[in-house]
Design a protein around this motif. Structure first.
Motif, PDB file in Angstrom:
ATOM      1  N   ILE A  70      30.843  44.926  -7.076  1.00 46.41           N
ATOM      2  CA  ILE A  70      30.481  43.774  -7.118  1.00 46.41           C
ATOM      3  C   ILE A  70      30.003  42.479  -6.587  1.00 46.41           C
ATOM      4  O   ILE A  70      30.172  41.819  -7.223  1.00 46.41           O
ATOM      5  CB  ILE A  70      32.172  43.621  -7.067  1.00 46.41           C
ATOM      6  CG1 ILE A  70      32.686  44.795  -7.685  1.00 46.41           C
ATOM      7  CG2 ILE A  70      33.137  42.110  -6.731  1.00 46.41           C
ATOM      8  CD1 ILE A  70      34.540  44.821  -7.044  1.00 46.41           C
ATOM      9  N   THR A  73      26.609  41.639  -8.622  1.00 47.96           N
ATOM     10  CA  THR A  73      26.824  41.109  -9.440  1.00 47.96           C
ATOM     11  C   THR A  73      26.319  39.600  -9.588  1.00 47.96           C
ATOM     12  O   THR A  73      25.917  38.825 -10.184  1.00 47.96           O
ATOM     13  CB  THR A  73      28.204  40.856 -10.140  1.00 47.96           C
ATOM     14  OG1 THR A  73      29.456  41.037  -9.045  1.00 47.96           O
ATOM     15  CG2 THR A  73      29.015  42.583 -10.176  1.00 47.96           C
ATOM     16  N   SER A 200      29.661  35.687 -14.838  1.00 49.21           N
ATOM     17  CA  SER A 200      30.727  36.478 -15.166  1.00 49.21           C
ATOM     18  C   SER A 200      31.943  37.026 -15.013  1.00 49.21           C
ATOM     19  O   SER A 200      32.461  36.069 -14.521  1.00 49.21           O
ATOM     20  CB  SER A 200      29.672  37.991 -14.960  1.00 49.21           C
ATOM     21  OG  SER A 200      28.173  38.458 -14.476  1.00 49.21           O
ATOM     22  N   ARG A 205      32.618  42.173 -13.933  1.00 47.77           N
ATOM     23  CA  ARG A 205      32.905  42.277 -11.924  1.00 47.77           C
ATOM     24  C   ARG A 205      33.022  43.762 -11.480  1.00 47.77           C
ATOM     25  O   ARG A 205      32.615  44.127 -10.665  1.00 47.77           O
ATOM     26  CB  ARG A 205      32.587  41.271 -10.659  1.00 47.77           C
ATOM     27  CG  ARG A 205      31.644  39.642 -10.957  1.00 47.77           C
ATOM     28  CD  ARG A 205      31.842  38.461 -10.193  1.00 47.77           C
ATOM     29  NE  ARG A 205      31.335  37.125 -10.046  1.00 47.77           N
ATOM     30  CZ  ARG A 205      30.488  36.560 -11.063  1.00 47.77           C
ATOM     31  NH1 ARG A 205      29.419  38.298  -9.884  1.00 47.77           N
ATOM     32  NH2 ARG A 205      30.495  35.747 -11.104  1.00 47.77           N
TER      33      ARG A 205
END
Lengths: 338, 79
Positions: A70, A73, A200, A205
């Protein structure tokens, strides 16, 4: 299909994870009691070590890889480059080393990444700080250290790696080594690159995190299990303090020796850490063991062969010497202080 | 005809990506011109820093890691 994995599924995974993790000792004891071996025997000790540590490390790893997936990202190589472009040596090395920790990196991309940084006008010394930190500090290494040794050693390793990356990059930058880049790399014109961040959504994510778990854990679990297996054998069969004589604190020469053996060796952190743990348990000094591990993970023959495309042999040698010296100092100081 | 380029210097993920695109195109019956780009200078011309990269009709659509089957299907349907 916007929501590939619904929230309830993440929640379910979380609950299962917590239940499993908090019952590991009971689980391992139960399994060992079922086996037809004496718990006090060599085999019994090796098995107990393996049955407790393998699931523990794999569970921890899944959790950490998910969270890192996560975090990754937000830190694409493009954004990292934009953050580093046009800076001068100094604070930028600290930034580069830290970004090396959170930016996804695979040594197979080392060359395009290197050129990409050069193209954007990131100073050579800053690029090196990034390139030293990226493979050395990664979520797998930190998780294993945390799982097998506790958070103090994990933090210590993180701090030391950052120091080696920052100072290594600073020294390499001061030496003005641009002339030892391959000629075609020197001729690359610097250009201003525009950077657009891709937005995003949270569910994207989270999905990236799940994919990272599938990808990373799916790939390294074999090495981890093998590594813990070797560790378990050493744990059960090698006599106590066997390592103390030649990897102990008093044997100062063991640190340079460990660093030199580690340079050509290539293993991901996943395979090497459980072995290191077993060495430590048998009396090897912490500084020596950590220096060995840093050398194995940070400097490797395959990565040097990849980097040969952009760096001359001379620059690669300087790079290896400086990083190895840094690791050596860390190991020696560690043994001295602890 | 969709022009697809897979950028990357022969790493495992690059080969997997190439094969996956080949498979999806075959399944969907989409006509593609699939090219492997391994030359680093050519790769850098697309400003791709993490390989494999995927270029569809001269636009970079993907950087780093093996793309999912779903993504590839989307690339091969548009246009």
């Amino acid at each position: 299909m916007l929501n590939k994995y619904p929230w309830s599924l993440y929640l379910l995974f979380l609950i299962v994870w917590v239940v499993l993790y908090s019952n590991l000792v009971a689980f391992a004891d139960f399994i060992v009691s079922l086996l037809p071996v004496e718990p006090e025997s060599h085999l019994g000790e090796a098995l107990a070590f393996f049955i407790y540590d393998a699931p523990k490390v794999l569970l921890l790893l899944s959790a950490v890889v998910f969270v890192m997936g996560i975090i990754n990202t937000w830190f694409t190589p493009e954004r990292t480059r934009a953050l580093l472009a046009g800076r001068t040596l100094g604070l930028a090395n600290i930034l580069a080393a830290s970004l090396g920790v959170v930016t996804p990196f695979c040594s197979c991309s080392a060359v395009p990444l290197f050129i990409g940084f050069v193209q954007a006008g990131v100073p050579l010394g800053v690029t090196f700080s990034f390139l030293i930190a990226a493979p050395m500090v990664n979520e797998i290494a930190l998780t294993l250290l945390f799982g097998l040794f506790g958070w103090k050693i994990a933090l210590l390793y993180l701090g030391l790696c950052l120091m080696v990356s920052i100072f290594g990059g600073l020294v390499l930058g001061r030496l003005k080594l641009e002339k030892y880049l391959e000629p075609w790399v020197q001729e690359i014109p610097t250009k201003r690159l525009s950077f657009e961040s891709e937005k995003s959504s949270l569910s994207q994510r989270l999905e990236a995190g799940s994919l990272a778990v599938k990808d990373v854990v799916g790939k390294v679990w074999v090495y981890i299990v093998l590594g813990i297996g070797v560790g378990a054998i050493i744990h059960g069969y090698v006599p106590e303090n066997f390592m103390a004589s030649f990897m102990g604190k008093d044997a100062w020469w063991s640190v340079p020796f460990a660093v030199i053996i580690g340079i050509p060796m290539y293993s991901s952190a996943a395979g090497i850490i459980p072995v290191v743990q077993a060495l430590l348990a048998k009396g090897a000094a912490l500084g020596t063991a950590l220096a060995f591990m840093m050398s194995v993970v940070a400097l490797s023959l395959p990565e040097m062969i990849i980097l040969r495309k952009v760096l001359t042999v001379r620059l690669i040698s300087i790079f290896i010497s400086i990083v190895a010296t840094g690791i050596l100092l860390v190991g020696l100081v560690f043994n001295l202080v602890l | 005809m969709i022009k697809v380029k897979v950028l990357g210097g022969g790493c495992t993920n690059c080969k997997v990506t190439y094969k996956l695109i080949e498979d999806v195109a075959h399944e969907k019956g989409t006509e593609v011109e699939l090219v492997k780009v391994e030359d680093i200078q050519e790769i850098m011309a697309y400003d791709v820093m993490s390989t494999p990269g995927v270029v569809i009709d001269e636009t970079v659509v993907h950087r780093g890691g093996v793309p999912s089957r779903k993504q590839i299907e989307e690339w091969l349907t548009t246009n």
